[in-house]
Scaffold this motif. Sequence first.
Motif, PDB file in Angstrom:
ATOM      1  N   ASP A 180       9.632 -42.000   4.866  1.00 24.34           N
ATOM      2  CA  ASP A 180       9.360 -43.408   4.584  1.00 24.34           C
ATOM      3  C   ASP A 180       8.248 -43.490   3.547  1.00 24.34           C
ATOM      4  N   PRO A 181       8.007 -44.676   2.965  1.00 27.07           N
ATOM      5  CA  PRO A 181       7.057 -44.788   1.853  1.00 27.07           C
ATOM      6  C   PRO A 181       5.620 -44.406   2.186  1.00 27.07           C
ATOM      7  N   SER A 182       5.243 -44.450   3.467  1.00 27.41           N
ATOM      8  CA  SER A 182       3.861 -44.133   3.818  1.00 27.41           C
ATOM      9  C   SER A 182       3.575 -42.629   3.828  1.00 27.41           C
ATOM     10  N   ASP A 183       4.605 -41.806   3.631  1.00 29.36           N
ATOM     11  CA  ASP A 183       4.428 -40.360   3.731  1.00 29.36           C
ATOM     12  C   ASP A 183       3.740 -39.745   2.511  1.00 29.36           C
ATOM     13  N   ALA A 184       3.699 -40.465   1.400  1.00 27.55           N
ATOM     14  CA  ALA A 184       3.055 -39.960   0.185  1.00 27.55           C
ATOM     15  C   ALA A 184       2.667 -41.135  -0.691  1.00 27.55           C
ATOM     16  N   GLY A 185       1.854 -40.845  -1.702  1.00 32.23           N
ATOM     17  CA  GLY A 185       1.473 -41.904  -2.623  1.00 32.23           C
ATOM     18  C   GLY A 185       2.657 -42.475  -3.374  1.00 32.23           C
ATOM     19  N   PHE A 186       3.678 -41.638  -3.590  1.00 30.09           N
ATOM     20  CA  PHE A 186       4.893 -42.060  -4.277  1.00 30.09           C
ATOM     21  C   PHE A 186       6.074 -41.349  -3.634  1.00 30.09           C
ATOM     22  N   VAL A 187       7.033 -42.113  -3.144  1.00 33.06           N
ATOM     23  CA  VAL A 187       8.245 -41.565  -2.522  1.00 33.06           C
ATOM     24  C   VAL A 187       9.459 -42.075  -3.293  1.00 33.06           C
ATOM     25  N   ASP A 188      10.192 -41.169  -3.913  1.00 34.14           N
ATOM     26  CA  ASP A 188      11.420 -41.534  -4.619  1.00 34.14           C
ATOM     27  C   ASP A 188      12.604 -40.846  -3.955  1.00 34.14           C
ATOM     28  N   VAL A 189      13.732 -41.553  -3.884  1.00 34.63           N
ATOM     29  CA  VAL A 189      14.892 -41.078  -3.124  1.00 34.63           C
ATOM     30  C   VAL A 189      16.150 -41.238  -3.974  1.00 34.63           C
TER      31      VAL A 189
END
Length: 352
Positions: free
Chosen positions: A102-111
Amino acid sequence: AILEAEDVNCIGVDWREGSGNIKMYVQAANNARLVGAEIAYLLQVLQTEYGYPASKVHVIGHSLGAHAAGEAGKRHQGIRRITGLDPAKQLFEDTPEEVRLDPSDAGFVDVIHTDISFPLGVGIVKPIGHLDFYPNGGKNMPGCPPKLSDLGNMDALVDTLTCNHFRAFLYYTESIHRREGFLGYPCDSYKSFLSGASFPCPEGRCTFMGHYSQLPPALKAPQQIFYLNTGGSISSFSSWRYKVSITLQGTRAFMGKFYVLLPTTGGGTQQFEIVSKKTAPGGNFSGFIDVGLELGPMDNMDCKWAPVFLNIFRCQFGAQRIEIQSGKDGKVSAFCGNGTVQENVLQKLILC
């Protein structure tokens, strides 16, 4: 491929013994959290023993590996970026953020989503990152056969069923060397993308899918969905989107197809189809095309046409003007033509 483009430390995580058997998928899904914990522990050691900060870490995971990357981010705060390559759906779709990427796992999450078709798709459907890319709508990747086309051959069936799913990391790999060929357009749906929404790119709102993905400067929401089309050849998945607008020349209304011939990789040409439902002489019709290379300056171009039905009246048509607009920057190249030609006869247009 990453080491060919950047001077970085690249660490691979081999957990095939815990994830490679589809018959033990439930256990493999549980193992993803354990693998994520181990990755977090390694990152903690690197930070405390060698001063390597989480802000320099980029974790990339495919399928269950995407959720393992998310687990690592939950346990080791401050990771700069996590890339999820077609994150696994089974046991993760519609689950709490605590157990999936989910987005809270890193400063930037792209999928990147490549296998969301129902009912056989194995990739998660809903957006779960800051930026979620759905190439080709997230299903039916060009070059992949229909999922049930090899029912009589079990070895071939496995390859067929996983083709879309594996496209995610192939796209990412190619994006390292062909950044410009994976430009994502912000749209509400794949249908709106195909109809021309967000074309050309709204200023500051498009971004690249893959290795060079980053938050667009004009992002209007904490999470954004992007669409694009790709090529279908295993040797080249990159693609550039253009709008082709044709001004008709002729003596009566035209229903049929115009074909524009444009350069392709290897020095050849490829014809692209633009359909007219019914256009009067002097009228305009247009369509969108995806080309396997970025078009450079051209002095001329060729086109031809074909009718929907038999051309019993021996009508002739031509293109008075053809405009080609780039989706990347909106720039337009215009080509002018004279006269008309018979069906399937090439007409040459020159730069206006």
